[in-house]
Structures are given as C-alpha cells and as structure tokens.
Design an enzyme around this catalytic site. Structure first.
Site, short mmCIF file in Angstrom:
data_model
loop_
_atom_site.label_atom_id
_atom_site.label_comp_id
_atom_site.label_asym_id
_atom_site.label_seq_id
_atom_site.Cartn_x
_atom_site.Cartn_y
_atom_site.Cartn_z
N HIS A 1 0.83 -1.20 0.00
CA HIS A 1 0.00 0.00 0.00
C HIS A 1 0.87 1.26 0.00
O HIS A 1 0.60 2.21 -0.74
CB HIS A 1 -0.94 -0.04 1.22
CG HIS A 1 -1.97 1.03 1.22
ND1 HIS A 1 -1.97 2.05 2.15
CD2 HIS A 1 -3.04 1.25 0.41
CE1 HIS A 1 -3.00 2.84 1.91
NE2 HIS A 1 -3.66 2.38 0.86
N ASP B 1 -6.23 1.96 -2.34
CA ASP B 1 -7.03 1.50 -1.19
C ASP B 1 -7.80 0.22 -1.51
O ASP B 1 -7.94 -0.66 -0.66
CB ASP B 1 -7.97 2.61 -0.72
CG ASP B 1 -7.23 3.79 -0.11
OD1 ASP B 1 -6.01 3.67 0.16
OD2 ASP B 1 -7.87 4.84 0.10
#
Length: 192
Positions: free
Chosen positions: A113, A128
């Site tokens: 991420h 996300d």
C-alpha cells in the site's frame, strides 16, 4: 574681578548635524521594526496557509476527493531519479502510529500500500482497493488454515479497523507521497 566668558556659540550647522543624526537613528529603528513586523506577518500567513493545506489534505483535498493534480490542470509525471522511501509497515508517521501486529502478511499488505501511494499517477482509490483486497485475503487464508470462525471474526475486525483508518485518515499521506514521487512541469516553487 573676572568676568565670565560667554558660552561658546554653537554653530547652526553642528546643531543641524546632531538633529539629523538623531532622526536618522530613530528612522533606522522604525525601519527595522517595520521590517520585523512585515516578516512576522508574512510568517504568520505562511503558517496559516500551511495549517489550512494540512487540514484540506487530511479531509480529502480541495474538492473533498483525495486526488493529486497539478494546479494548472496538467498531468503529473514521475519525478526523475525519485527513489521511494522504504515502506514502514502498518503505521503513519503523520500520527506517530506504528502497528506491529506480528502478522507478516499484514505487514506485506501495508508495505504494498505504501509503494502504491508512492507510484506517481496512481489514484488513492485504486491503492485503497488493492489494500482492501490484500487484507481480506489474509482473513480468508486464516479461515482456510485454522477453520475457526472466532479467529476469522477477530481478523475481519482488525482488517476493517485498519482499512477504515486508511480511508478516513490516509489522504494526507497519499498526497505527500504523490508530491514526492511526481513533478508538475509548469509549476515552480516561489517563496514570498
């Protein structure tokens, strides 16, 4: 008897010179105060601007959507020679939070991420969604491995909490990462 001598006459030029020197010193003091005041005002405005930008970044940018874009509307391009910072696992330096839950696959999701946020042009939403998929896969793997619904529920609760934090508090880290990784061709920084 001695007659007192008259006081020496002061020349008007000398008096004028003393008066001008005194006035010049006062003018210099006022100028210094004026410059200091102007500098204080400029610094105050800069601080307010910084706080407002931080608040906008935290809440989702100017339009409420967390998108990185150049101010002139052009598309940001990858910054030449940019080296992404090492991933920090599950945490945020912005809030002084670092989670070490001890699940390697969770740390792997967080690191992916972080790298996604630092990929110029990648949307926060895409990063996300990839993060959410990675996290949900961890819980599916826990269920396959352990087969206990109790552990799966705890996993899902942890994952949901982590994902909600990223959704609601991740805009500033995303925008900061994009600013570092991207370059806007027609923008030059100017100082006040």
């Amino acid at each position: 008897m001695v007659t007192p001598r008259p006081a020496p006459a002061r020349s008007p030029a000398l008096l004028l010179l003393l008066l001008l020197a005194t006035a010049r010193g006062q003018e210099q003091d006022q100028t210094t105060d004026w410059r200091a005041t102007l500098k204080t005002i400029r610094n105050g405005i800069h601080k307010i601007d910084t706080y407002l930008n931080a608040a906008l970044d935290l809440l989702g940018g100017e339009d409420g959507l967390c998108q990185y874009k150049c101010s002139d509307g052009s598309k940001p391009v990858p910054r030449y020679g940019y080296k992404p910072s090492p991933p920090n696992g599950c945490g945020s330096p912005l809030f002084g939070v670092h989670l070490n839950i001890g699940i390697p696959s969770l740390t792997k999701c967080c690191n992916q991420h972080d790298r996604c946020y630092e990929t110029c042009g990648k949307s926060k939403n895409d990063c996300d969604e990839e993060f959410q998929y990675c996290l949900s896969k961890i819980c599916r793997d826990v269920q396959k491995t352990l087969g206990l619904s109790q552990n799966v529920q705890a996993c899902e609760t942890t994952v949901e909490l982590l994902f909600d934090s990223v959704i609601h508090l991740g805009c500033k880290p995303y925008l900061d990462s994009q600013r570092a990784a991207c370059w806007c061709r027609y923008e030059e920084k100017t100082d006040l």
